[in-house]
Enzyme design. Structure first.
Site, PDB file in Angstrom:
ATOM      1  N   GLN A  94       0.804  -1.221   0.000  1.00 35.92           N
ATOM      2  CA  GLN A  94       0.000   0.000   0.000  1.00 35.92           C
ATOM      3  C   GLN A  94       0.840   1.276   0.000  1.00 35.92           C
ATOM      4  O   GLN A  94       0.326   2.338  -0.344  1.00 35.92           O
ATOM      5  CB  GLN A  94      -0.941  -0.003   1.205  1.00 35.92           C
ATOM      6  CG  GLN A  94      -2.030  -1.056   1.105  1.00 35.92           C
ATOM      7  CD  GLN A  94      -2.965  -1.044   2.284  1.00 35.92           C
ATOM      8  OE1 GLN A  94      -2.716  -1.684   3.295  1.00 35.92           O
ATOM      9  NE2 GLN A  94      -4.051  -0.305   2.177  1.00 35.92           N
ATOM     10  N   GLU A 154      -4.997 -10.342   9.118  1.00 32.53           N
ATOM     11  CA  GLU A 154      -6.398 -10.487   8.712  1.00 32.53           C
ATOM     12  C   GLU A 154      -6.645 -11.752   7.886  1.00 32.53           C
ATOM     13  O   GLU A 154      -6.821 -11.726   6.663  1.00 32.53           O
ATOM     14  CB  GLU A 154      -6.891  -9.243   7.984  1.00 32.53           C
ATOM     15  CG  GLU A 154      -6.797  -7.995   8.837  1.00 32.53           C
ATOM     16  CD  GLU A 154      -7.493  -6.780   8.260  1.00 32.53           C
ATOM     17  OE1 GLU A 154      -7.719  -5.820   9.033  1.00 32.53           O
ATOM     18  OE2 GLU A 154      -7.820  -6.782   7.049  1.00 32.53           O
ATOM     19  N   GLU A 204      -5.026  -2.301  14.351  1.00 29.72           N
ATOM     20  CA  GLU A 204      -5.548  -1.339  13.366  1.00 29.72           C
ATOM     21  C   GLU A 204      -6.872  -0.800  13.870  1.00 29.72           C
ATOM     22  O   GLU A 204      -7.717  -1.553  14.355  1.00 29.72           O
ATOM     23  CB  GLU A 204      -5.795  -1.976  11.997  1.00 29.72           C
ATOM     24  CG  GLU A 204      -4.568  -2.316  11.192  1.00 29.72           C
ATOM     25  CD  GLU A 204      -4.928  -2.870   9.816  1.00 29.72           C
ATOM     26  OE1 GLU A 204      -6.026  -2.548   9.291  1.00 29.72           O
ATOM     27  OE2 GLU A 204      -4.106  -3.623   9.261  1.00 29.72           O
ATOM     28  N   TRP A 245      -6.287  -0.909  -2.005  1.00 28.38           N
ATOM     29  CA  TRP A 245      -6.600  -2.163  -2.651  1.00 28.38           C
ATOM     30  C   TRP A 245      -7.563  -1.994  -3.830  1.00 28.38           C
ATOM     31  O   TRP A 245      -7.291  -1.210  -4.721  1.00 28.38           O
ATOM     32  CB  TRP A 245      -7.089  -3.184  -1.610  1.00 28.38           C
ATOM     33  CG  TRP A 245      -6.105  -3.343  -0.478  1.00 28.38           C
ATOM     34  CD1 TRP A 245      -6.260  -2.931   0.812  1.00 28.38           C
ATOM     35  CD2 TRP A 245      -4.785  -3.910  -0.537  1.00 28.38           C
ATOM     36  NE1 TRP A 245      -5.138  -3.218   1.566  1.00 28.38           N
ATOM     37  CE2 TRP A 245      -4.218  -3.829   0.760  1.00 28.38           C
ATOM     38  CE3 TRP A 245      -4.026  -4.496  -1.550  1.00 28.38           C
ATOM     39  CZ2 TRP A 245      -2.948  -4.293   1.056  1.00 28.38           C
ATOM     40  CZ3 TRP A 245      -2.746  -4.973  -1.257  1.00 28.38           C
ATOM     41  CH2 TRP A 245      -2.230  -4.875   0.030  1.00 28.38           C
TER      42      TRP A 245
END
Length: 443
Positions: A24, A169, A353, A407
């Site tokens: 990212q 995740e 997060e 994304w």
């Protein structure tokens, strides 16, 4: 608008940090990195907004000193970053990329020079294309490939890492990407989804085993959790919500901490799991040193006719972020207390997060993101409430340091405490960054 919470409202050893991920922000075209399944997914028409990819992203690969200065000057204790498997091993296996290992060497040393604790995540969604070609997370050998990658990287930088997470995740790596088809590799296949769930958990277990064998410690994993509610007080709605909760939350927590899958998940997916999957549960259930929780929203689930796992997500009544996610801080308190009680026990918990996308506008050199300040403040309050209820929460890491590549949504959704102009790549700290810096000051 200012934060009502500050460092003094938390235990003395409580850690504050910021999180990012490699694809990212780094700029994947730099430094000899191999192709990933995100590169090919983004190159396929219709998959990503504006066909945008992570080739340049925020150019953190070259601008990391400036970004680490921002972390230091924001008074954050921890930088939770991820490494790119394809930057370390361009083909996923075989000969390492010297430039990639050198880059992570410099990055970690740069954190330590600034008094920042390096919190490494080994995998944040970017699988080398060469492994994707062989079946990726559906291949029976992928767990071994992952453990080998972990060994290569940790042999180089593990002596200076404060904490290491295996997978970021699990649900996104597996179900979102192999059944819902929203993320790379973009499959919509229940068998692939089930096998990816199991294999990513097995990779986690084998990665932990490999790192323990090499003498590394402070090892954990990061689970994304969504608070789930039925749309109405009916048996059908309750069953649909329980199935959603099982696949999203309890499948991964249950496997990692208890070596079991929930019944609602097995009811739909057991026929598609690898033969002998039960024999892997001891590997998956490796002792951990901490547990990371990523939390953003809740989902209200309505039953609909159809095959497993038929449901519909309906909008809740509370304010939404720019992602359309309902803002529900009480869900964070719930998970911090529930995970400790039902899964992790006395292990340290970290909010790895938490943050929001907002339609931030740079105006005269400033970004006044009051909505984000309100969001952060409410969730810091939720953390304090969990601590008051006895949850062993030891840290809170905001997502994200920088606006970045979101994304399949490209560069249109801004989560950062720092604004990034994606033409000039100039960084501009937002009001939320400045407020966090004040709140976290030790003077």
């Amino acid at each position: 608008m200012t934060l009502s919470h500050s460092r003094k409202d938390f235990p003395e050893d409580f850690l504050f940090g910021v999180s990012t991920s490699a694809y990212q922000i780094e700029g994947h075209q730099f430094g000899g990195a191999g192709s990933t399944h995100w590169d090919t997914f983004a190159a396929t028409p219709g998959n990503v907004v504006n066909a945008e990819d992570g080739a340049v992203a925020c150019d953190h690969y070259h601008r990391w000193p400036e970004d680490l200065d921002l972390i230091r000057d924001g008074n954050f204790d921890v930088y939770r970053f991820s490494a790119s498997w394809a930057r370390v091993l361009p083909e996923g296996r075989g000969t390492p990329n010297a430039d990639g290992l050198d880059y992570y060497d410099r990055l970690v040393d740069g954190m330590l020079e600034r008094g920042i604790k390096p919190a490494l995540t080994l995998y944040h969604w970017e699988l080398p294309s060469a492994l994707s070609d062989r079946g990726g997370w559906t291949h029976p050998d992928v767990a071994k490939w992952f453990a080998d990658y972990a060994t290569v990287l940790m042999d180089r930088i593990g002596d200076r890492i404060w904490s290491t997470a295996t997978i970021n995740e699990f649900w996104c790596v597996s179900w979102l990407s192999h059944f819902l088809g929203i993320h790379a590799p973009g499959l919509r296949d229940i068998r692939a989804g089930a096998r990816a769930i199991h294999n990513v958990l097995k990779a986690h277990g084998m990665g932990i085993e490999a790192m323990r064998a090499a003498g590394h410690d402070n090892l954990g994993a990061v689970f994304n959790l969504e608070y789930t509610m039925p749309s109405e007080n009916t048996d059908e709605a309750k069953r649909a919500a329980a199935t959603y909760d099982a696949i999203f939350n309890r499948t991964f927590l249950g496997a990692a901490f208890h070596g079991t899958y929930p019944g609602e998940m097995l009811a739909g997916l057991e026929p598609h799991l690898p033969v002998g999957w039960q024999d892997d549960m001891a590997t998956i259930r490796q002792p951990l040193d901490w547990c990371g929780i990523n939390y953003y929203t809740r989902k209200i689930i309505k039953p609909v006719p159809g095959p497993f796992p038929a449901h519909e997500e309906i909008p809740g009544p509370l304010p939404k972020t720019d992602m359309g996610w309902e803002i529900f801080p009480d869900g964070l308190t719930h998970f911090l207390t529930h995970v400790a009680k039902s899964y992790s026990g006395d292990l340290p918990l970290y909010v790895t997060e938490n943050g929001m996308a907002a339609p931030d506008v740079l105006d005269k050199g400033a970004v006044q993101d009051d909505a984000r300040i309100t969001y952060l403040d409410a969730h810091l309050g939720a953390v304090r409430e969990a601590i008051a209820q006895g949850a062993p929460v030891k840290g809170y890491f905001a997502w994200s340091l920088l606006d970045n590549y979101e994304w399949a949504l490209g560069y249109g959704k801004r989560f950062g405490l720092v604004h990034v102009d994606f033409d000039s790549l100039d960084r501009t700290p937002k009001a939320s960054y400045q407020d966090m810096a004040r709140a976290l000051s030790r003077t």
